[in-house]
Design a protein around this motif. Structure first.
Motif, PDB file in Angstrom:
ATOM      1  N   LEU A  73     -26.437   9.285  72.111  1.00 18.92           N
ATOM      2  CA  LEU A  73     -26.013   9.002  73.496  1.00 18.92           C
ATOM      3  C   LEU A  73     -26.194   7.476  73.731  1.00 18.92           C
ATOM      4  O   LEU A  73     -27.124   6.997  72.943  1.00 18.92           O
ATOM      5  N   GLY A  74     -25.677   6.950  74.760  1.00 12.78           N
ATOM      6  CA  GLY A  74     -25.861   5.451  75.011  1.00 12.78           C
ATOM      7  C   GLY A  74     -25.268   4.640  73.455  1.00 12.78           C
ATOM      8  O   GLY A  74     -26.141   3.645  73.379  1.00 12.78           O
ATOM      9  N   ARG A  91     -18.462   6.094  69.129  1.00 11.48           N
ATOM     10  CA  ARG A  91     -18.954   6.945  70.216  1.00 11.48           C
ATOM     11  C   ARG A  91     -17.675   7.976  70.441  1.00 11.48           C
ATOM     12  O   ARG A  91     -18.095   9.152  70.623  1.00 11.48           O
ATOM     13  N   HIS A 108     -25.258  15.094  80.377  1.00 15.53           N
ATOM     14  CA  HIS A 108     -25.387  13.458  80.105  1.00 15.53           C
ATOM     15  C   HIS A 108     -23.731  12.966  80.357  1.00 15.53           C
ATOM     16  O   HIS A 108     -23.909  11.891  80.286  1.00 15.53           O
ATOM     17  N   ASP A 112     -23.434   9.022  80.363  1.00 11.83           N
ATOM     18  CA  ASP A 112     -23.068   8.301  78.973  1.00 11.83           C
ATOM     19  C   ASP A 112     -21.612   7.717  79.095  1.00 11.83           C
ATOM     20  O   ASP A 112     -21.359   6.804  78.542  1.00 11.83           O
TER      21      ASP A 112
END
Lengths: 399, 336
Positions: A73-74, A91, A108, A112
């Motif tokens: 994530l991120g 990603r 998320h 995200d």
């Protein structure tokens, strides 16, 4: 529309409908294999069951935190904000694997996908420090506060207003269709900071970063067709928002929101929401043994289409990574992709004689039930397809 | 790999310069210009072009409805001759499969039906089982035929002729020939789809109805936007297939899947784009007078040549069903 120079006749020049194709670098194969191994282990352990439309309906905070622990994530957030400083294509690989597996990513997803990039682009240093590390850990969840009753795809018509008060602003109004607001920590609200001017409909809009536990915020469920609670109405009654939570530039809300939409429209979720149903359909047919030619061809067409959509969506991701904003191509991918998702639903219905069963724990009948009841949303969220085609038409010089 | 903008410009300028909506048969001016620029033998190692360069060239040829057998000569005839260690024919050629009967000495007889551009070729490169024969078309009796776009699809009858050259067929030649033909056709389809959309957008901006250009009507905009999506899908799928073929080679399963999926998707796009283009053009597009027909009839002809959607969907469907529920995603991503 300039004609080709020197030609004895002319052929209208078209804009770039789809950006330059991209190859995923070989180096990403390892990352993909890691994600697949993780997902296979989770499924084997019974941690979750594959579902359709997981980025709307699959809320599982434990799963989000486990992704955060693995650095998935991120990913594009710089390390100084708790992210991983990786590229958009890395990603992409992670997100498409999660969607294809039907993993529960809703908690998320919004944070995200678009809140992180928006905070990086428009947020203050304090806002970035406050929210980005939690987003990257899978511990802070966001909603989107754009739509309002009566506004739909016409965002310029929002009526929620902010009034200047000592040390900040006071918000009053109603936001609607806010996914996950009852669990989320915060959302970005698009509101009027100046009275509406019909000659300049996009002016006077601003964004605020609203923590949803503030006094005066009321969250009311709007159950889906399935009866499940994902959507909410969020009512502000004189909610105080300090100056530190003004997001970006006052009056620049329209441009900021439009920038978010480019990220929102072209991602793999626009054609993979129903992928778990397609996989289950293939599984049902394989288990049944002999398949007639018509069925085989229908499957071939569906698979050719998803492969093509993926090539298009990857091309947009590649353009975003290189700093371009391919609004036309993003709109076009979303239009094609979301219509395709409905084709999967129809094929599944007609090729396997099993009625949808919303009560089943898992399997084809349950996936079909969820997909049928979620399908109307595919061509609405992120802008209706009719509005998107208007964007495509404008991009092609027709309006 | 960057799109080859210079090559695209060169190709468009050649095809535009000799564009003649009333002509049929080989465009000798365009052929000569292509030959002088090395475009007729683009993927010959001596010229050094890649399949992606070829993709750019063929897409442009499709958009302009160019009357030149570039795909046939370079990607098929030239390729098969070179792959069999034979000299590529010096001029327009094509590769086809067939079964030749042996005659006296080393002569052969064979009838080849619906040979693309047959009457305009200098040679046919025949894949006959495990051998490759180069046949001089001057030795053939030609029965002229055509596809619905009026492109030559002739029957060539060779009776007791001596091949110009012969050699051993490379392994997997039949499958590669079919894939090359389908890839080339996909690229041409993507170009013709663009040509149909470009003509439709141009027409919608000029044609007035109810006191304004029809491009101003929302219903027309919605149709053209849908055509735009289909054109983009055709372009993306055919380009992705060309890239896969270049990087993995035709023998790789990923290329088989990609080419099959692309031909299927381009065929489906052809149907949608031709339908919308004619609807936008109204009655004039339904006449010989208007040049929309040059691309719409090609869309209809080419979607059925080198394997129609049913054929290639069958191939993709078979691969998908064999992969099963868990193997499907690795198939789509090309990542086992």
């Amino acid at each position: 529309m300039a004609p080709v120079a020197g030609a004895s006749t002319t052929l209208t020049r078209l804009p770039e409908l789809v950006p330059e194709p991209v190859d995923l670098p070989e180096s990403l194969a390892g990352l993909r294999a890691e994600v697949r191994a993780f997902l296979a282990a989770e499924r084997a352990a019974g941690a979750w069951t594959p579902r359709a439309d997981v980025w709307l309906s699959g809320w599982d905070e434990g799963f989000s935190k486990r992704l955060g622990e693995r650095g998935w994530l991120g990913m594009t957030i710089p390390p100084e904000y708790g992210g991983h400083g990786r590229g958009a294509l890395e990603r992409y690989v992670v997100t498409e694997e999660l969607l294809a597996a039907g993993a529960p990513v809703a908690a998320h997803w919004i944070a995200d996908r678009q809140i992180g990039p928006s905070l990086l682009r428009h947020g203050t240093e304090e806002q970035r420090q406050a929210f980005l590390p939690g987003i990257a850990r899978g511990e802070i969840y966001f909603g989107i506060g754009m739509s309002e009753p009566d506004s739909g795809s016409d965002l310029a018509s929002v009526r929620t207003r902010a009034t200047r008060v000592d040390g900040g602003w006071e918000l009053s109004g109603t936001k609607v269709w806010t996914s996950g607001a009852h669990h989320a920590h915060a959302f970005f609200a698009l509101v009027r900071t100046e009275p509406r001017d019909d000659a300049h409909r996009h002016a006077g809009l601003s964004q605020f970063l609203v923590e949803l536990d503030r006094p005066g915020v009321e969250i009311r469920p709007i159950p889906l067709l399935t009866g499940a609670h994902h959507f909410n109405e969020v009512v502000f009654d004189k909610v105080f928002i300090p100056d530190s939570r003004v997001f970006g530039e006052l009056g620049n809300g329209w441009a900021q929101v439009t920038g978010e939409l480019a990220f929102e429209r072209s991602g793999p979720e626009r054609f993979l929401s129903t992928y778990p149903l397609l996989a289950a359909l293939v599984g049902e047919l394989t288990a049944a043994g002999a398949v007639d030619p018509g069925t085989r061809r229908r499957i071939g067409s569906l698979v050719s289409r998803v492969w093509t959509l993926r090539a298009m969506s990857l091309a947009v991701a590649g353009a975003l990574e290189s700093g371009a904003a391919p609004e036309l191509a993003a709109a076009l991918v979303k239009d094609l992709g979301t219509r395709y998702e409905n084709e999967i639903v129809d094929a599944a219905r007609l090729l396997v004689d099993t009625p949808p069963d919303p009560g089943a724990e898992s399997g084809f009948a349950r996936l079909l039930a969820d997909a049928v009841l979620h399908a109307p949303g595919f061509t609405l969220r992120g802008g209706t397809n009719e509005v998107l085609r208007g964007i495509v038409a404008r991009g092609m010089g027709l309006r | 790999m960057a799109r080859n903008a210079e090559l695209a410009e060169l190709a468009e300028s050649i095809f535009a310069a000799s564009y003649d909506k009333g002509a049929t048969g080989l465009d000798t001016a365009a052929w000569k210009a292509c030959a002088e620029s090395g475009l007729t033998t683009l993927t010959d190692p001596e010229v050094g072009g890649t399949l992606e360069d070829s993709a750019v060239l063929l897409e442009a040829a499709g958009a302009w409805a160019a009357r030149v057998p570039l795909a046939e000569t370079d990607l098929l005839g030239g390729w098969l001759a070179r792959a069999a260690d034979l000299a590529a024919p010096d001029g327009p050629s094509v590769a086809v499969t067939g079964s030749a009967a042996a005659g006296a000495g080393d002569t052969v007889s064979v009838e080849l039906a619906r040979v693309p551009w047959g009457r305009a070729l200098v040679a046919v490169v025949l894949l006959d089982g495990d051998r490759v024969l180069v046949l001089d078309t001057a030795d053939a009796a030609v029965t002229e035929g055509a596809n619905i776009a009026e492109e030559p699809r002739d029957t060539l009858t060779f009776t007791g002729v001596t091949p110009v050259a012969s050699g051993a067929a490379p392994a997997g030649a039949a499958e590669e020939l079919a894939l090359r033909a389908a890839l080339a056709r996909s690229l041409l389809l993507a170009g013709a789809a663009r040509g149909a959309l470009a003509r439709s957008i141009g027409y919608a901006g000029e044609r007035q109805q109810f006191g304004r250009p029809i491009a101003r009507f929302q219903a027309v905009q919605q149709m053209l936007a849908e055509a735009g999506s289909e054109v983009a899908a055709a372009a993306a799928s055919s380009a992705a297939a060309a890239r896969t073929a270049r990087t993995a080679g035709f023998a790789d399963p990923a290329t088989v899947f990609a080419v099959a999926a692309a031909k299927s998707r381009c065929g489906e796009a052809a149907t949608a784009v031709a339908r919308i283009a004619h609807q936008v053009h109204g009655a004039i597009g339904f006449t010989r007078e208007h040049d929309l027909r040059l691309v719409s009839t090609r869309l209809w002809a080419w979607r059925d040549e080198d394997g129609n959607e049913a054929y290639w969907n069958d191939r993709v469907g078979e691969l998908a069903l064999r992969a099963g529920a868990d193997g499907l995603w690795p198939l789509v991503t090309g990542r086992p």
